[in-house]
Motif scaffolding. Sequence first.
Motif, PDB file in Angstrom:
ATOM      1  N   PHE A 403     -16.054 -14.353   6.367  1.00 60.63           N
ATOM      2  CA  PHE A 403     -16.765 -15.607   6.099  1.00 60.63           C
ATOM      3  C   PHE A 403     -16.960 -15.659   4.583  1.00 60.63           C
ATOM      4  O   PHE A 403     -17.804 -14.968   4.033  1.00 60.63           O
ATOM      5  N   THR A 404     -16.161 -16.470   3.924  1.00 59.00           N
ATOM      6  CA  THR A 404     -16.217 -16.558   2.463  1.00 59.00           C
ATOM      7  C   THR A 404     -17.326 -17.505   2.029  1.00 59.00           C
ATOM      8  O   THR A 404     -17.360 -18.672   2.423  1.00 59.00           O
ATOM      9  N   LEU A 405     -18.217 -16.989   1.213  1.00 62.80           N
ATOM     10  CA  LEU A 405     -19.307 -17.792   0.669  1.00 62.80           C
ATOM     11  C   LEU A 405     -18.752 -18.877  -0.252  1.00 62.80           C
ATOM     12  O   LEU A 405     -17.817 -18.639  -1.018  1.00 62.80           O
ATOM     13  N   SER A 406     -19.321 -20.068  -0.178  1.00 63.43           N
ATOM     14  CA  SER A 406     -18.892 -21.180  -1.031  1.00 63.43           C
ATOM     15  C   SER A 406     -18.752 -20.717  -2.479  1.00 63.43           C
ATOM     16  O   SER A 406     -19.654 -20.082  -3.023  1.00 63.43           O
ATOM     17  N   TRP A 407     -17.631 -21.043  -3.081  1.00 65.34           N
ATOM     18  CA  TRP A 407     -17.329 -20.517  -4.412  1.00 65.34           C
ATOM     19  C   TRP A 407     -18.424 -20.810  -5.421  1.00 65.34           C
ATOM     20  O   TRP A 407     -18.737 -19.975  -6.254  1.00 65.34           O
ATOM     21  N   ASP A 408     -18.993 -22.022  -5.363  1.00 65.75           N
ATOM     22  CA  ASP A 408     -19.981 -22.387  -6.380  1.00 65.75           C
ATOM     23  C   ASP A 408     -21.279 -21.605  -6.214  1.00 65.75           C
ATOM     24  O   ASP A 408     -22.115 -21.582  -7.119  1.00 65.75           O
ATOM     25  N   GLN A 409     -21.467 -20.955  -5.067  1.00 66.50           N
ATOM     26  CA  GLN A 409     -22.631 -20.110  -4.875  1.00 66.50           C
ATOM     27  C   GLN A 409     -22.291 -18.640  -5.066  1.00 66.50           C
ATOM     28  O   GLN A 409     -23.169 -17.823  -5.347  1.00 66.50           O
ATOM     29  N   ALA A 410     -21.015 -18.309  -4.908  1.00 65.14           N
ATOM     30  CA  ALA A 410     -20.607 -16.906  -4.983  1.00 65.14           C
ATOM     31  C   ALA A 410     -20.365 -16.432  -6.411  1.00 65.14           C
ATOM     32  O   ALA A 410     -20.592 -15.270  -6.729  1.00 65.14           O
ATOM     33  N   VAL A 411     -19.883 -17.328  -7.283  1.00 63.20           N
ATOM     34  CA  VAL A 411     -19.566 -16.911  -8.652  1.00 63.20           C
ATOM     35  C   VAL A 411     -20.833 -16.799  -9.484  1.00 63.20           C
ATOM     36  O   VAL A 411     -21.896 -17.284  -9.101  1.00 63.20           O
ATOM     37  N   ASP A 412     -20.695 -16.155 -10.629  1.00 62.26           N
ATOM     38  CA  ASP A 412     -21.810 -16.062 -11.563  1.00 62.26           C
ATOM     39  C   ASP A 412     -22.277 -17.469 -11.934  1.00 62.26           C
ATOM     40  O   ASP A 412     -21.457 -18.374 -12.119  1.00 62.26           O
TER      41      ASP A 412
END
Length: 444
Positions: A403-412
């Motif tokens: 389950f990949t976390l939404s990119w905009d929440q996962a990145v720095d």
Amino acid sequence: MGSTTSSNGGRAFSRRWVLGAGATTLLTTGLTACGSGGDSGSGGGTLTALVYGDDAVKVQEKAVARFNGSAAAKSAKGTVKLQKIPGTEYPAKLRTAMGSPNAPDVLFNWGGGSIKAYQEADQLVDLTDTIKNDPVLKDGFLPSVLAAGSLDGRNYGIPMRGMQPVILFYNKAVFTEHKLQPPTTWDQLLDNNAKLKKAGITPFALGGSDIWPELMWLEYLVDRIGGPEVFERIKNGDASGWGDPAVLKAAETVRDLIDDGAFGEGFSSVSYVNGGAPAVFAKGKAAMHLMGSWEYSTQLGKFPDFAKNDLGWAAFPTVEGGSGDVRNVVGNPTNYWSVNARTRNKDAAIAFLKDCASEAYAKDLVANGDIPTTSNADALLDAAPNPEFAKFQYEMVEQAPAFTLSWDQAVDPSVQTPMLTEINKLFVGKSTPSRFVSALKELR
């Protein structure tokens, strides 16, 4: 972001807005007595739990009351006090609090990039071994959700709210009229697109002016083409991961969709937040909508007849030649509780976190319209506002290898805005797939 009630749909927007606009903001004013501070260990006393203060916080309020009156609290010689922070102020106030002498003992977060700075500063308790050695925590949650909130393979959070996967929604009335089936392969998706365009129907609604709905397409395509490992590298701070062939292929696939008219001509001026994209979808002007699970609650609030009679849902299709498992999911796995490394009563903090795995906690989430991420929640979903949709979501996440976390929440947080800017440039034709990849590789 959202689940099966209209209030949760509103939460979906505020959470994205907060992360996009507020996560890198620091307030200069501190918080008053928002934590216990002190050395880690078992010092007793009252612990402070800092939480995002939206309408769902009533679930956490009940959890605190339940814990404070429990034998576990007595054994750990500690109680918990909840401190609610208004949603739009939360990330900035959390950062201020974590830098103060009175930092919270337990803190609400989104996992991934939202806690990376705290993890790198050794401000969080590594919960990996605690989870591994505690049957309640180890077996209490869906594995893909536990893993989604991790950093470098280590767990720093315990799931504490509902799941919000991104789902391929479709208009059943349009599909029936044109004798279509939800696509399970990319070729079927393209074939459906061709038939819909011939009938004068835009294949997909897209709120392009908000940008984050565009992100969902790239998230799924990168996963289906290259597997979850591609973004896992990026999430853990390896910017060279943007150079993976799967990212370029996903960008090229998106451009092909746009050039082929899959989203219509005016998608960049359509908003999801103001109801534009949901209306296009509900009124049959677009046949499908790739969106978070809160789409159901959004439609129920705006177009109840459509939501009850003609809203269908399916998984994102496979991409031929790709290495990603069709069962993989992207989106917002859930929110998490993390523990401050400076807490003076780690035992009480861990005992409080264990309540999130309880049936009572899961029932409170279901009553609020959320889908719990606990391993035995499926037996509770008949009480959900829409049991069929709730069970589809739960099984989707339960069966997901990743389950990949939404990119905009996962990145720095420092990368969020420039990344979204590059995604938008790709969608509106101001960048090419190769320039898109080059720009992302430069993000630090």
